[in-house]
Design a protein around this motif. Sequence first.
Motif, PDB file in Angstrom:
ATOM      1  N   ARG A 121      14.995   2.788  16.529  1.00  0.00           N
ATOM      2  CA  ARG A 121      15.163   3.639  17.704  1.00  0.00           C
ATOM      3  C   ARG A 121      16.600   3.515  18.192  1.00  0.00           C
ATOM      4  O   ARG A 121      17.291   2.556  17.853  1.00  0.00           O
ATOM      5  CB  ARG A 121      14.189   3.262  18.824  1.00  0.00           C
ATOM      6  CG  ARG A 121      14.516   1.976  19.564  1.00  0.00           C
ATOM      7  CD  ARG A 121      13.420   1.630  20.569  1.00  0.00           C
ATOM      8  NE  ARG A 121      12.162   1.371  19.885  1.00  0.00           N
ATOM      9  CZ  ARG A 121      11.036   2.048  20.112  1.00  0.00           C
ATOM     10  NH1 ARG A 121      11.022   3.014  21.006  1.00  0.00           N
ATOM     11  NH2 ARG A 121       9.942   1.755  19.449  1.00  0.00           N
ATOM     12  N   ILE A 122      17.017   4.491  18.952  1.00  0.00           N
ATOM     13  CA  ILE A 122      18.361   4.436  19.528  1.00  0.00           C
ATOM     14  C   ILE A 122      18.248   4.575  21.042  1.00  0.00           C
ATOM     15  O   ILE A 122      17.487   5.400  21.545  1.00  0.00           O
ATOM     16  CB  ILE A 122      19.293   5.524  18.932  1.00  0.00           C
ATOM     17  CG1 ILE A 122      20.680   5.449  19.549  1.00  0.00           C
ATOM     18  CG2 ILE A 122      18.738   6.920  19.122  1.00  0.00           C
ATOM     19  CD1 ILE A 122      21.802   5.575  18.598  1.00  0.00           C
ATOM     20  N   ILE A 123      18.989   3.730  21.745  1.00  0.00           N
ATOM     21  CA  ILE A 123      19.017   3.761  23.210  1.00  0.00           C
ATOM     22  C   ILE A 123      20.476   3.953  23.620  1.00  0.00           C
ATOM     23  O   ILE A 123      21.344   3.183  23.208  1.00  0.00           O
ATOM     24  CB  ILE A 123      18.468   2.453  23.813  1.00  0.00           C
ATOM     25  CG1 ILE A 123      17.062   2.156  23.266  1.00  0.00           C
ATOM     26  CG2 ILE A 123      18.442   2.525  25.331  1.00  0.00           C
ATOM     27  CD1 ILE A 123      16.514   0.799  23.696  1.00  0.00           C
ATOM     28  N   TYR A 124      20.730   4.969  24.425  1.00  0.00           N
ATOM     29  CA  TYR A 124      22.114   5.227  24.826  1.00  0.00           C
ATOM     30  C   TYR A 124      22.210   5.457  26.330  1.00  0.00           C
ATOM     31  O   TYR A 124      21.229   5.762  27.008  1.00  0.00           O
ATOM     32  CB  TYR A 124      22.696   6.414  24.054  1.00  0.00           C
ATOM     33  CG  TYR A 124      22.137   7.768  24.427  1.00  0.00           C
ATOM     34  CD1 TYR A 124      22.724   8.527  25.449  1.00  0.00           C
ATOM     35  CD2 TYR A 124      21.044   8.306  23.759  1.00  0.00           C
ATOM     36  CE1 TYR A 124      22.221   9.771  25.794  1.00  0.00           C
ATOM     37  CE2 TYR A 124      20.539   9.550  24.094  1.00  0.00           C
ATOM     38  CZ  TYR A 124      21.128  10.278  25.114  1.00  0.00           C
ATOM     39  OH  TYR A 124      20.635  11.513  25.454  1.00  0.00           O
ATOM     40  N   THR A 125      23.409   5.311  26.851  1.00  0.00           N
ATOM     41  CA  THR A 125      23.662   5.520  28.272  1.00  0.00           C
ATOM     42  C   THR A 125      23.851   7.007  28.542  1.00  0.00           C
ATOM     43  O   THR A 125      24.654   7.667  27.892  1.00  0.00           O
ATOM     44  CB  THR A 125      24.919   4.760  28.721  1.00  0.00           C
ATOM     45  OG1 THR A 125      26.015   5.118  27.854  1.00  0.00           O
ATOM     46  CG2 THR A 125      24.706   3.265  28.662  1.00  0.00           C
ATOM     47  N   ALA A 150      17.268   7.761  26.267  1.00  0.00           N
ATOM     48  CA  ALA A 150      18.450   7.778  27.130  1.00  0.00           C
ATOM     49  C   ALA A 150      18.146   7.007  28.411  1.00  0.00           C
ATOM     50  O   ALA A 150      17.023   7.039  28.914  1.00  0.00           O
ATOM     51  CB  ALA A 150      18.842   9.209  27.466  1.00  0.00           C
ATOM     52  N   HIS A 151      19.150   6.310  28.914  1.00  0.00           N
ATOM     53  CA  HIS A 151      19.003   5.599  30.180  1.00  0.00           C
ATOM     54  C   HIS A 151      20.069   6.065  31.151  1.00  0.00           C
ATOM     55  O   HIS A 151      21.260   5.897  30.914  1.00  0.00           O
ATOM     56  CB  HIS A 151      19.106   4.085  29.972  1.00  0.00           C
ATOM     57  CG  HIS A 151      19.048   3.309  31.257  1.00  0.00           C
ATOM     58  ND1 HIS A 151      18.035   3.479  32.178  1.00  0.00           N
ATOM     59  CD2 HIS A 151      19.874   2.374  31.781  1.00  0.00           C
ATOM     60  CE1 HIS A 151      18.240   2.671  33.211  1.00  0.00           C
ATOM     61  NE2 HIS A 151      19.356   2.008  32.998  1.00  0.00           N
ATOM     62  N   GLN A 152      19.633   6.686  32.238  1.00  0.00           N
ATOM     63  CA  GLN A 152      20.551   7.094  33.303  1.00  0.00           C
ATOM     64  C   GLN A 152      20.878   5.828  34.073  1.00  0.00           C
ATOM     65  O   GLN A 152      20.101   5.348  34.868  1.00  0.00           O
ATOM     66  CB  GLN A 152      19.879   8.169  34.172  1.00  0.00           C
ATOM     67  CG  GLN A 152      20.667   8.601  35.383  1.00  0.00           C
ATOM     68  CD  GLN A 152      20.101   7.983  36.639  1.00  0.00           C
ATOM     69  OE1 GLN A 152      18.893   7.928  36.839  1.00  0.00           O
ATOM     70  NE2 GLN A 152      20.978   7.500  37.494  1.00  0.00           N
ATOM     71  N   HIS A 153      22.057   5.284  33.802  1.00  0.00           N
ATOM     72  CA  HIS A 153      22.338   3.883  34.100  1.00  0.00           C
ATOM     73  C   HIS A 153      22.940   3.623  35.467  1.00  0.00           C
ATOM     74  O   HIS A 153      23.048   2.471  35.892  1.00  0.00           O
ATOM     75  CB  HIS A 153      23.309   3.319  33.041  1.00  0.00           C
ATOM     76  CG  HIS A 153      24.609   4.062  32.994  1.00  0.00           C
ATOM     77  ND1 HIS A 153      25.666   3.747  33.816  1.00  0.00           N
ATOM     78  CD2 HIS A 153      25.012   5.109  32.233  1.00  0.00           C
ATOM     79  CE1 HIS A 153      26.672   4.559  33.560  1.00  0.00           C
ATOM     80  NE2 HIS A 153      26.305   5.401  32.605  1.00  0.00           N
ATOM     81  N   SER A 154      23.373   4.675  36.159  1.00  0.00           N
ATOM     82  CA  SER A 154      24.083   4.438  37.408  1.00  0.00           C
ATOM     83  C   SER A 154      23.834   5.577  38.384  1.00  0.00           C
ATOM     84  O   SER A 154      23.320   6.637  38.012  1.00  0.00           O
ATOM     85  CB  SER A 154      25.586   4.291  37.144  1.00  0.00           C
ATOM     86  OG  SER A 154      26.265   3.866  38.305  1.00  0.00           O
ATOM     87  N   THR A 155      24.191   5.359  39.635  1.00  0.00           N
ATOM     88  CA  THR A 155      24.033   6.406  40.634  1.00  0.00           C
ATOM     89  C   THR A 155      25.018   7.541  40.379  1.00  0.00           C
ATOM     90  O   THR A 155      26.058   7.354  39.741  1.00  0.00           O
ATOM     91  CB  THR A 155      24.282   5.844  42.043  1.00  0.00           C
ATOM     92  OG1 THR A 155      25.583   5.247  42.083  1.00  0.00           O
ATOM     93  CG2 THR A 155      23.248   4.793  42.400  1.00  0.00           C
ATOM     94  N   PHE A 156      24.677   8.718  40.876  1.00  0.00           N
ATOM     95  CA  PHE A 156      25.578   9.850  40.753  1.00  0.00           C
ATOM     96  C   PHE A 156      25.401  10.753  41.966  1.00  0.00           C
ATOM     97  O   PHE A 156      24.344  10.765  42.607  1.00  0.00           O
ATOM     98  CB  PHE A 156      25.330  10.636  39.456  1.00  0.00           C
ATOM     99  CG  PHE A 156      23.949  11.227  39.349  1.00  0.00           C
ATOM    100  CD1 PHE A 156      23.700  12.528  39.755  1.00  0.00           C
ATOM    101  CD2 PHE A 156      22.900  10.479  38.824  1.00  0.00           C
ATOM    102  CE1 PHE A 156      22.431  13.069  39.662  1.00  0.00           C
ATOM    103  CE2 PHE A 156      21.626  11.015  38.718  1.00  0.00           C
ATOM    104  CZ  PHE A 156      21.383  12.316  39.135  1.00  0.00           C
ATOM    105  N   ALA A 157      26.443  11.482  42.289  1.00  0.00           N
ATOM    106  CA  ALA A 157      26.418  12.388  43.436  1.00  0.00           C
ATOM    107  C   ALA A 157      26.072  13.802  42.987  1.00  0.00           C
ATOM    108  O   ALA A 157      26.150  14.136  41.795  1.00  0.00           O
ATOM    109  CB  ALA A 157      27.782  12.371  44.134  1.00  0.00           C
TER     110      ALA A 157
END
Length: 211
Positions: A121-125, A150-157
């Motif tokens: 498997r592949i896991i990416y940011t 996919a991992h949404q790794h941080s906050t975003f505006a």
Amino acid sequence: KESYFSRLPEYLRQSGKTIVFLPRILDPRVYAKTIKRISESTYKFLMPHAYLSFFDIFLTLFDSISNRIHIVNPPRFFDLNISHVINEDLRADILDNRNPSDLLYFRAIKRFKQNNLDIERIIYTMENHTWEKILCKSFRLFYPGTPVIAHQHSTFALMHLNYFISEHERKFMPFPDKLITSGSQDQSVLLSAGFPREILIQGGAIRYAYL
């Protein structure tokens, strides 16, 4: 610890999994220094460029030049013609060499398959950049049985427009199999941003596990 996934790689390694990082070195000025640091790591790394031929690089450069996009008549923004803004941004991508660098992922993953590399498997940011879509598309073609996470790794505006997709784009955009969000709020925003409900899974902010 890994900056984005925090304790996850170590947890998986202790669970008996073989963890291999696929590095993406953005700044060529620190390439040699980064390679040296990678060589000193206790983790395994898979260097995409090691599998590419000169022909791969030539074809990618040719594709990048021949398929160059130039916007002539985009939808107006508050009755303003913003084509020059869009084209300047596209030009900056060319000068920064991002486009051919992103496209190389396609040929690299194809070479991985040709060399019989087994990828469970592949896991990416996830930041919804071009290289991520190429990654998803390439694994669909060459590793159809391999889950892409996919991992949404941080906050975003809300002004981070790269996280938002149009209805037209949604029809052909390659998505990961699962997109793990950093909490319920981000899951709601990404759903409203156009991401399919069925791929969104509420997760945690593992990047900040030290808090």
